[in-house]
Enzyme design. Structure first.
Site, PDB file in Angstrom:
ATOM      1  CE  LYS A  80      -3.707   2.075   2.828  1.00  0.00           C
ATOM      2  NZ  LYS A  80      -4.530   1.868   4.040  1.00  0.00           N
ATOM      3  CB  SER A 156      -7.675   3.701   3.291  1.00  0.00           C
ATOM      4  OG  SER A 156      -6.793   3.151   4.267  1.00  0.00           O
ATOM      5  CB  SER A 180      -7.969   0.745   6.077  1.00  0.00           C
ATOM      6  OG  SER A 180      -8.601   1.965   6.343  1.00  0.00           O
TER       7      SER A 180
END
Length: 451
Positions: A80, A156, A180
């Site tokens: 990420k 996220s 997330s």
């Protein structure tokens, strides 16, 4: 609509193929880079092809010398774009960091992956600064769900969920401050593990809320999550010690209070099917009453909002126009939050987390909880409200509500694909450890998902 691969690569199969010589690290990494280069889901931010191929060549040579680092040797991992990775910029999904220089250091989690032989192939999409659960607010545009490119991935860790679900990578790192890792896992139909608070270091990760931030991981199946967790959590990074599935004697808690019910009835069906399977496997299922949950959940936005604003206040004043409008609006609304509200929320978190634990003990010593991961399935990109059975349901709070309590308590939790009674979009079932730690919740998850 797009076609989701019938089989997402598992770490078990990849590890066996690489160790036996059936597949070389170089061949595997070339294939992954080709897949990521052709991605249609906006999952990829930056490919690190040259470095990945150099790493793969070196790991191939190690195998030729009889050297094997463990189950991640030569395996591709996506990261990420909230984590620092040496040689790559960390932009956190925001134009505020469009000119960020390449990182010169990286945190212990990324280092441990490298030491275990994993090959970092690039950075993956994130909701801007990780401040949202949908994955459709970012300087690079929305991530797209591999099951339906018109729908959100969840966030996220949006790119991590999409890249695993599309079959591009067998393992991706994410972060989880309130939802997330688990929400993109649920909406994309994969496995997402949020460990116990503090079990994995957040050093080298751009913060959202130091109180609630967790590093987590996403994989295509529970065994792969167990392999990855074992490598990341062991001091020597070698792995080992995967537990066999089974739930006999486990005390499983269900949560009857209205707060915990999904808006989409198919999600409640998925939990009912999971409870039935737990019971059939010998688990003892009991109800846990949670009169504290609304007050506990209310402390979340106060804590995360205050800590997020503190991080962004200077940039908001200097570079307001570089934020996505929705992110800037949310952050700016926090400017006048009084300090006592933040302190009150921290105190409430401690008090009510203890009350939640006491409620589990009073129910007979519950080992784990089973509940939906979200109240909704994947919604259309950009849509903030949906109609379900004649009722208007807010998207963001419905994605966050059932996961955020466990960032406040810090308990480990995993989202696994649940039974879909209408044959439609994926649903997630969440297994939360009360007395069980990560290997325990993964053992229960394995029992729920094995065929």
């Amino acid at each position: 609509m797009t076609t989701v691969p019938a089989s997402i690569p598992s770490l078990r199969d990849l590890g066996l193929a690489i160790r036996s010589g059936e597949l070389s690290p170089t061949e595997h990494i070339r294939d992954v880079l080709d897949r990521l280069g052709a991605d249609e889901h906006n999952a990829v931010v930056t490919l690190d092809a040259d470095s990945a191929l150099r790493q793969a060549a070196a790991l191939t040579e190690e195998l030729a010398r009889g050297e094997w680092r463990g189950p991640l040797h030569g395996v591709a991992v996506g990261i990420k774009d909230l984590f620092d990775v040496v040689g790559l910029p960390t932009r956190a999904g925001s134009n505020v960091l469009a000119d960020a220089p390449p990182a010169t250091s990286e945190g212990p989690v990324v280092t441990r992956l490298r030491e275990a032989g994993a090959v970092i192939v690039g950075k993956l999409h994130t909701h801007e600064f990780a401040y949202g659960p949908s994955g459709d607010v970012s300087g690079t545009g929305p991530a797209r769900n591999p099951h339906d490119r018109g729908r959100i991935t969840g966030g996220s860790s949006s790119g991590s969920g999409a890249a695993v679900a599309a079959g591009h990578v067998p393992l991706a790192l994410g972060t989880d401050t309130g939802a997330s890792v688990r929400v993109p896992a649920a909406l994309c139909g994969v496995v997402g593990l949020k460990p116990t608070l503090g079990r994995l270091s957040t050093d080298g990760v751009f913060p959202l809320s130091e109180t609630c931030d967790h590093v987590g991981l996403l994989t295509g199946d529970v065994h792969s999550a167990s392999v990855a967790w074992d490598v990341l959590s062991r001091a020597d990074g070698t792995g080992g010690g995967i537990q066999l599935p089974g739930v006999s004697g486990v005390r499983a808690g269900v949560l009857p209070d209205p707060y915990w019910q999904a808006a989409d009835p198919v999600l409640n069906d998925g939990v009912a099917a999971a409870v039935q399977r737990l019971t059939a496997g010998g688990a003892h299922v009991v109800e846990v009453q949670t009169p504290m949950i609304d007050e506990l959940a209310a402390s979340y936005s106060e804590i995360v909002g205050a800590e997020a604003y503190a991080t962004h206040a200077a940039w908001l004043a200097q570079r307001h126009e570089d934020y996505q409008p929705f992110t800037a609006q949310r952050l700016q609304a926090l400017a006048d939050q009084p300090a006592h509200a933040y302190i009150d929320a921290l105190r409430a978190r401690r008090r009510l987390s203890a009350a939640f634990r006491a409620a589990c003990d009073e129910a007979g010593g519950v080992d784990m909880l089973v509940l939906p991961t979200t109240r909704l399935r994947a919604t259309p990109i950009g849509q903030r409200k949906v109609e379900i059975d004649g009722e208007t349901v807010p998207v963001w709070s419905s994605l966050l509500a059932l996961t955020l309590p466990f960032n406040l308590t810090g308990w480990p939790a995993v989202s696994v694909p649940g039974h879909v009674s209408d044959g439609g979009l994926p649903v997630g079932v969440q297994i939360v450890g009360v007395r069980l730690e990560e290997r325990g919740v993964l053992r229960v998850a394995s029992a729920l998902t094995r065929s």
